[in-house]
Design a protein around this motif. Structure first.
Motif, PDB file in Angstrom:
ATOM      1  N   ILE A  30     -12.063  31.803   7.180  1.00 59.28           N
ATOM      2  CA  ILE A  30     -11.420  31.650   8.483  1.00 59.28           C
ATOM      3  C   ILE A  30     -11.172  30.171   8.772  1.00 59.28           C
ATOM      4  O   ILE A  30     -10.099  29.789   9.244  1.00 59.28           O
ATOM      5  N   ARG A  31     -12.138  29.341   8.458  1.00 59.45           N
ATOM      6  CA  ARG A  31     -12.004  27.908   8.754  1.00 59.45           C
ATOM      7  C   ARG A  31     -10.888  27.277   7.923  1.00 59.45           C
ATOM      8  O   ARG A  31     -10.163  26.396   8.405  1.00 59.45           O
ATOM      9  N   GLU A  32     -10.719  27.718   6.687  1.00 60.27           N
ATOM     10  CA  GLU A  32      -9.642  27.181   5.858  1.00 60.27           C
ATOM     11  C   GLU A  32      -8.277  27.491   6.470  1.00 60.27           C
ATOM     12  O   GLU A  32      -7.399  26.627   6.547  1.00 60.27           O
ATOM     13  N   VAL A  33      -8.097  28.744   6.911  1.00 58.01           N
ATOM     14  CA  VAL A  33      -6.826  29.129   7.534  1.00 58.01           C
ATOM     15  C   VAL A  33      -6.612  28.352   8.827  1.00 58.01           C
ATOM     16  O   VAL A  33      -5.522  27.830   9.097  1.00 58.01           O
ATOM     17  N   GLU A  60      -8.393  19.901  18.157  1.00 61.08           N
ATOM     18  CA  GLU A  60      -8.702  20.792  17.041  1.00 61.08           C
ATOM     19  C   GLU A  60     -10.142  21.287  17.116  1.00 61.08           C
ATOM     20  O   GLU A  60     -10.425  22.456  16.859  1.00 61.08           O
ATOM     21  N   LYS A  61     -11.047  20.383  17.482  1.00 65.02           N
ATOM     22  CA  LYS A  61     -12.456  20.771  17.588  1.00 65.02           C
ATOM     23  C   LYS A  61     -12.683  21.714  18.767  1.00 65.02           C
ATOM     24  O   LYS A  61     -13.486  22.651  18.683  1.00 65.02           O
ATOM     25  N   LEU A  62     -11.974  21.466  19.862  1.00 67.60           N
ATOM     26  CA  LEU A  62     -12.108  22.350  21.028  1.00 67.60           C
ATOM     27  C   LEU A  62     -11.635  23.761  20.699  1.00 67.60           C
ATOM     28  O   LEU A  62     -12.280  24.744  21.068  1.00 67.60           O
ATOM     29  N   LEU A  63     -10.525  23.877  19.997  1.00 70.44           N
ATOM     30  CA  LEU A  63     -10.000  25.202  19.658  1.00 70.44           C
ATOM     31  C   LEU A  63     -10.913  25.918  18.667  1.00 70.44           C
ATOM     32  O   LEU A  63     -11.111  27.137  18.766  1.00 70.44           O
ATOM     33  N   ARG A  64     -11.459  25.176  17.716  1.00 71.75           N
ATOM     34  CA  ARG A  64     -12.392  25.820  16.783  1.00 71.75           C
ATOM     35  C   ARG A  64     -13.644  26.313  17.513  1.00 71.75           C
ATOM     36  O   ARG A  64     -14.183  27.379  17.211  1.00 71.75           O
ATOM     37  N   ALA A  65     -14.108  25.532  18.492  1.00 69.87           N
ATOM     38  CA  ALA A  65     -15.266  25.960  19.276  1.00 69.87           C
ATOM     39  C   ALA A  65     -14.948  27.203  20.095  1.00 69.87           C
ATOM     40  O   ALA A  65     -15.783  28.107  20.230  1.00 69.87           O
ATOM     41  N   LEU A  89     -24.457  26.072  11.917  1.00 64.32           N
ATOM     42  CA  LEU A  89     -23.227  26.775  11.559  1.00 64.32           C
ATOM     43  C   LEU A  89     -22.124  26.479  12.568  1.00 64.32           C
ATOM     44  O   LEU A  89     -20.962  26.260  12.193  1.00 64.32           O
ATOM     45  N   PHE A  90     -22.466  26.452  13.836  1.00 62.19           N
ATOM     46  CA  PHE A  90     -21.489  26.132  14.881  1.00 62.19           C
ATOM     47  C   PHE A  90     -20.988  24.692  14.728  1.00 62.19           C
ATOM     48  O   PHE A  90     -19.797  24.420  14.889  1.00 62.19           O
ATOM     49  N   ARG A  91     -21.898  23.779  14.423  1.00 64.05           N
ATOM     50  CA  ARG A  91     -21.505  22.383  14.244  1.00 64.05           C
ATOM     51  C   ARG A  91     -20.553  22.248  13.052  1.00 64.05           C
ATOM     52  O   ARG A  91     -19.553  21.522  13.114  1.00 64.05           O
ATOM     53  N   TRP A  92     -20.862  22.931  11.971  1.00 65.66           N
ATOM     54  CA  TRP A  92     -20.014  22.857  10.775  1.00 65.66           C
ATOM     55  C   TRP A  92     -18.621  23.413  11.060  1.00 65.66           C
ATOM     56  O   TRP A  92     -17.615  22.802  10.701  1.00 65.66           O
ATOM     57  N   PHE A  93     -18.545  24.568  11.724  1.00 63.53           N
ATOM     58  CA  PHE A  93     -17.245  25.195  11.966  1.00 63.53           C
ATOM     59  C   PHE A  93     -16.407  24.366  12.931  1.00 63.53           C
ATOM     60  O   PHE A  93     -15.205  24.172  12.715  1.00 63.53           O
ATOM     61  N   ALA A  94     -17.038  23.863  13.992  1.00 63.09           N
ATOM     62  CA  ALA A  94     -16.288  23.079  14.979  1.00 63.09           C
ATOM     63  C   ALA A  94     -15.887  21.718  14.445  1.00 63.09           C
ATOM     64  O   ALA A  94     -14.893  21.143  14.889  1.00 63.09           O
ATOM     65  N   GLY A  95     -16.667  21.190  13.485  1.00 63.29           N
ATOM     66  CA  GLY A  95     -16.329  19.908  12.894  1.00 63.29           C
ATOM     67  C   GLY A  95     -17.032  18.729  13.516  1.00 63.29           C
ATOM     68  O   GLY A  95     -16.490  17.617  13.524  1.00 63.29           O
ATOM     69  N   ILE A  96     -18.246  18.915  14.022  1.00 64.56           N
ATOM     70  CA  ILE A  96     -19.016  17.795  14.565  1.00 64.56           C
ATOM     71  C   ILE A  96     -20.233  17.565  13.680  1.00 64.56           C
ATOM     72  O   ILE A  96     -20.771  18.488  13.065  1.00 64.56           O
ATOM     73  N   GLY A  97     -20.662  16.312  13.595  1.00 67.38           N
ATOM     74  CA  GLY A  97     -21.766  15.952  12.730  1.00 67.38           C
ATOM     75  C   GLY A  97     -23.102  16.462  13.232  1.00 67.38           C
ATOM     76  O   GLY A  97     -23.267  16.804  14.406  1.00 67.38           O
ATOM     77  N   VAL A  98     -24.076  16.477  12.325  1.00 67.27           N
ATOM     78  CA  VAL A  98     -25.385  17.000  12.678  1.00 67.27           C
ATOM     79  C   VAL A  98     -26.089  16.117  13.704  1.00 67.27           C
ATOM     80  O   VAL A  98     -26.935  16.583  14.475  1.00 67.27           O
ATOM     81  N   ASP A  99     -25.755  14.837  13.749  1.00 73.40           N
ATOM     82  CA  ASP A  99     -26.392  13.912  14.697  1.00 73.40           C
ATOM     83  C   ASP A  99     -25.560  13.682  15.953  1.00 73.40           C
ATOM     84  O   ASP A  99     -26.001  12.962  16.853  1.00 73.40           O
ATOM     85  N   ASP A 100     -24.367  14.256  16.014  1.00 75.17           N
ATOM     86  CA  ASP A 100     -23.513  14.064  17.185  1.00 75.17           C
ATOM     87  C   ASP A 100     -23.973  14.948  18.334  1.00 75.17           C
ATOM     88  O   ASP A 100     -24.355  16.110  18.124  1.00 75.17           O
ATOM     89  N   PRO A 101     -23.940  14.438  19.550  1.00 72.05           N
ATOM     90  CA  PRO A 101     -24.329  15.273  20.691  1.00 72.05           C
ATOM     91  C   PRO A 101     -23.271  16.324  20.996  1.00 72.05           C
ATOM     92  O   PRO A 101     -22.076  16.115  20.734  1.00 72.05           O
ATOM     93  N   LEU A 125      -1.648  31.267  17.521  1.00 71.82           N
ATOM     94  CA  LEU A 125      -1.733  32.625  17.003  1.00 71.82           C
ATOM     95  C   LEU A 125      -0.564  32.927  16.068  1.00 71.82           C
ATOM     96  O   LEU A 125      -0.736  33.525  15.004  1.00 71.82           O
ATOM     97  N   ALA A 126       0.646  32.506  16.455  1.00 72.31           N
ATOM     98  CA  ALA A 126       1.816  32.744  15.620  1.00 72.31           C
ATOM     99  C   ALA A 126       1.684  32.040  14.278  1.00 72.31           C
ATOM    100  O   ALA A 126       2.062  32.586  13.230  1.00 72.31           O
ATOM    101  N   ALA A 127       1.132  30.818  14.290  1.00 71.78           N
ATOM    102  CA  ALA A 127       0.967  30.082  13.037  1.00 71.78           C
ATOM    103  C   ALA A 127      -0.084  30.724  12.146  1.00 71.78           C
ATOM    104  O   ALA A 127       0.057  30.728  10.916  1.00 71.78           O
ATOM    105  N   VAL A 128      -1.125  31.275  12.730  1.00 67.38           N
ATOM    106  CA  VAL A 128      -2.137  31.975  11.942  1.00 67.38           C
ATOM    107  C   VAL A 128      -1.523  33.204  11.261  1.00 67.38           C
ATOM    108  O   VAL A 128      -1.736  33.459  10.070  1.00 67.38           O
ATOM    109  N   LEU A 129      -0.733  33.966  12.007  1.00 67.78           N
ATOM    110  CA  LEU A 129      -0.113  35.163  11.451  1.00 67.78           C
ATOM    111  C   LEU A 129       0.911  34.821  10.379  1.00 67.78           C
ATOM    112  O   LEU A 129       1.199  35.648   9.503  1.00 67.78           O
ATOM    113  N   ALA A 130       1.484  33.618  10.445  1.00 68.77           N
ATOM    114  CA  ALA A 130       2.485  33.211   9.462  1.00 68.77           C
ATOM    115  C   ALA A 130       1.864  32.647   8.190  1.00 68.77           C
ATOM    116  O   ALA A 130       2.580  32.418   7.209  1.00 68.77           O
ATOM    117  N   GLN A 131       0.552  32.419   8.187  1.00 70.30           N
ATOM    118  CA  GLN A 131      -0.102  31.925   6.990  1.00 70.30           C
ATOM    119  C   GLN A 131       0.019  32.945   5.854  1.00 70.30           C
ATOM    120  O   GLN A 131      -0.164  34.145   6.071  1.00 70.30           O
TER     121      GLN A 131
END
Length: 233
Positions: A30-33, A60-65, A89-101, A125-131
């Motif tokens: 999901i994260r790759e797409v 981008e990070k807000l939308l992933r969250a 797992l949430f930090r990895w998916f959203a794209g924030i570091g392990v030490d970031d608040p 959503l349209a771009a996801v469906l077009a992948q």
């Protein structure tokens, strides 16, 4: 030799988030797409922000969250940020570091209109469906439209007459006083919640309890059960 049940805080962190997430975790695909889609929307994001001032939290990070909030049915941004504070797992998916608040929950309130009320959510959503990896799963043969009640996070005690006649007495013990609703008729035409005015009184069927809800509508592709369009009323 028995290990000691004594933990100490570490001064430095050597945790590699990428290594902590299993290779077969569904969120990886999901994260790759999602990352490919967000990369294609970079121009759209740039147009939403002023070139001057302090750097914002990347949209981008807000939308992933927000995707995580939907995937895990997290009821509020406050709880989402609490989860992001301790969940690797949430930090990895959203794209924030392990030490970031974790961010303050109000970040979503300030950016919701910018990211969701405009065309960004629809374009995302349209771009996801077009992948290609998603598009090949879509069938144009059969679709289903379904709806579900989404319970609002508001108490029935907050439902008051719109004309203001339901205010509690001045010395009655505050806002959360005990109220006997027996025999009273409450309708959406005459009553509304004071804490969530957009919520409506609904029930799933005859004999079922009434709750403050929204209605989520989804257009589903039948072959693989993919959501291709959605709206909330």
């Amino acid at each position: 030799m028995r290990g000691s049940d004594h933990g100490t805080g570490e001064l430095f962190s050597y945790v590699d988030l990428e290594a902590r997430v299993r290779r077969d975790r569904p969120l990886r695909a999901i994260r790759e797409v999602v990352n490919e889609v967000l990369s294609g929307l970079a121009g759209e994001f740039a147009a939403l922000y002023s070139p001057l001032g302090r750097p914002s939290i990347p949209p981008e990070k807000l939308l992933r969250a927000l995707l995580l909030q939907a995937f895990y049915s997290i009821r509020s941004e406050r709880l989402l940020m609490e989860r992001q504070e301790y969940d690797l797992l949430f930090r990895w998916f959203a794209g924030i570091g392990v030490d970031d608040p974790a961010w303050d929950h109000s970040v979503f309130s300030k950016n919701r209109d910018r990211l969701l009320a405009g065309d960004i959510a629809a374009k995302f959503l349209a771009a996801v469906l077009a992948q290609p990896r998603v598009k090949r799963l879509l069938s144009s043969d059969h679709f289903s439209v379904d709806g579900t009640l989404i319970e609002a996070w508001a108490s029935l005690k907050s439902v008051k007459p719109k004309d203001g006649s339901g205010e509690p007495p001045a010395e009655g013990g505050g806002r959360n006083v005990e109220v006997d609703f027996h025999g009273q008729k409450r309708r959406n035409e005459t009553h509304a919640s004071t804490t969530d005015p957009e919520a409506r009184l609904y029930r799933k069927g005859r004999g079922k309890e009434t709750k403050l809800c929204f209605i989520g509508h989804g257009l589903m592709e039948n072959r693989h059960g993919l959501l291709v369009d959605a709206c909330l009323t």
